[in-house]
Design a protein around this motif. Structure first.
Motif, PDB file in Angstrom:
ATOM      1  N   GLU A 104       0.828  -1.201   0.000  1.00 23.88           N
ATOM      2  CA  GLU A 104       0.000   0.000   0.000  1.00 23.88           C
ATOM      3  C   GLU A 104       0.867   1.257   0.000  1.00 23.88           C
ATOM      4  N   LYS A 105       0.447   2.234  -0.774  1.00 25.06           N
ATOM      5  CA  LYS A 105       1.131   3.524  -0.829  1.00 25.06           C
ATOM      6  C   LYS A 105       0.142   4.610  -0.444  1.00 25.06           C
ATOM      7  N   PRO A 106       0.534   5.591   0.286  1.00 28.27           N
ATOM      8  CA  PRO A 106       1.847   5.734   0.894  1.00 28.27           C
ATOM      9  C   PRO A 106       2.043   4.741   2.045  1.00 28.27           C
ATOM     10  N   ALA A 107       3.246   4.238   2.134  1.00 24.98           N
ATOM     11  CA  ALA A 107       3.585   3.200   3.106  1.00 24.98           C
ATOM     12  C   ALA A 107       3.346   3.658   4.542  1.00 24.98           C
ATOM     13  N   ALA A 108       3.612   4.926   4.801  1.00 26.42           N
ATOM     14  CA  ALA A 108       3.449   5.445   6.163  1.00 26.42           C
ATOM     15  C   ALA A 108       2.001   5.330   6.635  1.00 26.42           C
ATOM     16  N   GLU A 109       1.033   5.497   5.747  1.00 24.62           N
ATOM     17  CA  GLU A 109      -0.380   5.394   6.142  1.00 24.62           C
ATOM     18  C   GLU A 109      -0.722   3.970   6.582  1.00 24.62           C
ATOM     19  N   PHE A 110      -0.200   2.983   5.851  1.00 27.25           N
ATOM     20  CA  PHE A 110      -0.422   1.588   6.234  1.00 27.25           C
ATOM     21  C   PHE A 110       0.189   1.322   7.608  1.00 27.25           C
ATOM     22  N   ALA A 111       1.429   1.742   7.801  1.00 26.34           N
ATOM     23  CA  ALA A 111       2.116   1.531   9.082  1.00 26.34           C
ATOM     24  C   ALA A 111       1.383   2.236  10.224  1.00 26.34           C
ATOM     25  N   ASN A 112       0.948   3.470   9.991  1.00 27.56           N
ATOM     26  CA  ASN A 112       0.230   4.230  11.023  1.00 27.56           C
ATOM     27  C   ASN A 112      -1.081   3.543  11.404  1.00 27.56           C
ATOM     28  N   LEU A 114      -1.902   0.279  11.096  1.00 33.58           N
ATOM     29  CA  LEU A 114      -1.678  -0.988  11.790  1.00 33.58           C
ATOM     30  C   LEU A 114      -1.118  -0.777  13.196  1.00 33.58           C
ATOM     31  N   ALA A 115      -0.277   0.224  13.370  1.00 30.18           N
ATOM     32  CA  ALA A 115       0.319   0.505  14.680  1.00 30.18           C
ATOM     33  C   ALA A 115      -0.608   1.358  15.552  1.00 30.18           C
ATOM     34  N   ASN A 116      -1.654   1.911  14.955  1.00 29.62           N
ATOM     35  CA  ASN A 116      -2.582   2.791  15.664  1.00 29.62           C
ATOM     36  C   ASN A 116      -1.903   4.049  16.195  1.00 29.62           C
ATOM     37  N   THR A 117      -0.793   4.407  15.592  1.00 27.19           N
ATOM     38  CA  THR A 117      -0.097   5.645  15.942  1.00 27.19           C
ATOM     39  C   THR A 117       0.920   5.955  14.850  1.00 27.19           C
ATOM     40  N   SER A 118       1.214   7.242  14.713  1.00 30.10           N
ATOM     41  CA  SER A 118       2.231   7.652  13.748  1.00 30.10           C
ATOM     42  C   SER A 118       3.530   8.045  14.441  1.00 30.10           C
ATOM     43  N   THR A 119       3.547   7.944  15.758  1.00 28.26           N
ATOM     44  CA  THR A 119       4.693   8.397  16.541  1.00 28.26           C
ATOM     45  C   THR A 119       5.660   7.258  16.839  1.00 28.26           C
ATOM     46  N   ALA A 120       6.892   7.409  16.363  1.00 31.38           N
ATOM     47  CA  ALA A 120       7.940   6.436  16.677  1.00 31.38           C
ATOM     48  C   ALA A 120       8.526   6.776  18.042  1.00 31.38           C
ATOM     49  N   LYS A 139      -4.163   1.263  24.221  1.00 31.10           N
ATOM     50  CA  LYS A 139      -4.639   0.007  23.638  1.00 31.10           C
ATOM     51  C   LYS A 139      -3.730  -1.162  24.007  1.00 31.10           C
ATOM     52  N   ASP A 140      -2.722  -0.921  24.853  1.00 26.85           N
ATOM     53  CA  ASP A 140      -1.748  -1.948  25.213  1.00 26.85           C
ATOM     54  C   ASP A 140      -1.168  -2.589  23.957  1.00 26.85           C
ATOM     55  N   GLN A 141      -0.772  -1.753  23.011  1.00 26.34           N
ATOM     56  CA  GLN A 141      -0.276  -2.227  21.723  1.00 26.34           C
ATOM     57  C   GLN A 141       1.142  -1.720  21.475  1.00 26.34           C
ATOM     58  N   ARG A 142       1.996  -2.664  21.097  1.00 28.55           N
ATOM     59  CA  ARG A 142       3.363  -2.357  20.714  1.00 28.55           C
ATOM     60  C   ARG A 142       3.535  -2.757  19.253  1.00 28.55           C
ATOM     61  N   SER A 143       4.375  -2.008  18.522  1.00 28.19           N
ATOM     62  CA  SER A 143       4.552  -2.299  17.101  1.00 28.19           C
ATOM     63  C   SER A 143       6.003  -2.102  16.695  1.00 28.19           C
ATOM     64  N   LEU A 144       6.430  -2.943  15.774  1.00 24.08           N
ATOM     65  CA  LEU A 144       7.720  -2.807  15.107  1.00 24.08           C
ATOM     66  C   LEU A 144       7.408  -2.579  13.634  1.00 24.08           C
ATOM     67  N   VAL A 145       8.005  -1.537  13.053  1.00 26.57           N
ATOM     68  CA  VAL A 145       7.700  -1.160  11.676  1.00 26.57           C
ATOM     69  C   VAL A 145       8.984  -1.146  10.860  1.00 26.57           C
ATOM     70  N   ARG A 146       8.876  -1.715   9.653  1.00 30.31           N
ATOM     71  CA  ARG A 146      10.006  -1.706   8.728  1.00 30.31           C
ATOM     72  C   ARG A 146       9.490  -1.293   7.357  1.00 30.31           C
ATOM     73  N   LEU A 147       9.988  -0.150   6.878  1.00 18.63           N
ATOM     74  CA  LEU A 147       9.596   0.361   5.574  1.00 18.63           C
ATOM     75  C   LEU A 147      10.652  -0.037   4.549  1.00 18.63           C
ATOM     76  N   VAL A 151       7.600  -2.972   0.022  1.00 18.17           N
ATOM     77  CA  VAL A 151       6.646  -3.513   0.991  1.00 18.17           C
ATOM     78  C   VAL A 151       6.879  -2.875   2.362  1.00 18.17           C
ATOM     79  N   THR A 152       5.786  -2.736   3.108  1.00 15.43           N
ATOM     80  CA  THR A 152       5.861  -2.287   4.497  1.00 15.43           C
ATOM     81  C   THR A 152       5.542  -3.486   5.378  1.00 15.43           C
ATOM     82  N   VAL A 153       6.417  -3.759   6.350  1.00 16.76           N
ATOM     83  CA  VAL A 153       6.239  -4.895   7.252  1.00 16.76           C
ATOM     84  C   VAL A 153       5.999  -4.346   8.655  1.00 16.76           C
TER      85      VAL A 153
END
Length: 179
Positions: A104-112, A114-120, A139-147, A151-153
């Motif tokens: 998905e493009k832009p990749a940052a939107e997909f990552a944001n 799924l992580a429920n946040t845009s803040t690293a 939300k007690d949610q942790r995320s690891l993001v790799r752009l 592909v965004t993982v």
């Protein structure tokens, strides 16, 4: 006279309630109850093979699932021209961890999303690869993001950082299937 006492007023109500409670108690007593945990297990190998054959990006998948982990969901979507695959796990600690990847493009939107946040909140090295860490406390949610270029993982869930790092560290690039 005695029959009338059990069909009217407070005594009638109390008698009817006692009969109902006795029936429910008897039902609960004779109904078999399982005390074992039941986590549905899915075989994601066919979905992975199909993704390796048709995805327009380099697919990543766990090389080997950690002991005690149960793959419990696998879902592929093709929305808006983008391909997305989500693979969920119940961890050994019975928390949730999910691998999600998309072109998905832009990749940052997909990552944001799924992580429920845009803040690293920082970065971490896992297997010689840098992952961005994100936290959504409420939300007690942790995320690891790799752009990556194609592909965004995202590795995310209620699992601990250690468990998410285990999943991220197990990811291997899957060769494309051509046929």
């Amino acid at each position: 006279m005695v029959v009338r006492r059990f069909t009217e007023g407070f005594y009638g109500y109390a008698f009817a309630m006692a009969v109902c409670l006795a029936a429910v108690g008897l039902f609960l007593l004779i109904t078999p109850q399982s005390r074992t945990e039941r986590i549905p297990k899915v075989d994601y190998s066919l979905a992975l093979a199909d993704l390796r054959r048709t995805a327009p990006f380099q697919v990543w998948a766990p090389g080997q699932v950690a002991p005690g982990w149960v793959p419990n969901s696998s879902r592929r979507t093709n929305d808006g021209g983008w391909t997305t695959w989500r693979l969920g796990f119940a961890t050994a600690e019975r928390r949730h961890a999910m691998l999600a990847q998309s072109d998905e493009k832009p990749a940052a939107e997909f990552a944001n999303r799924l992580a429920n946040t845009s803040t690293a909140t920082g970065t971490v090295q896992i297997g010689g690869v840098t992952w961005e860490q994100r936290v959504r406390e409420d939300k007690d949610q942790r995320s690891l993001v790799r752009l990556l270029p194609d592909v965004t993982v995202v590795v995310t869930g209620t699992a601990s950082w250690q468990e998410l790092s285990t999943l991220a560290g197990s990811l291997r690039q899957q060769p494309k299937i051509t046929s």
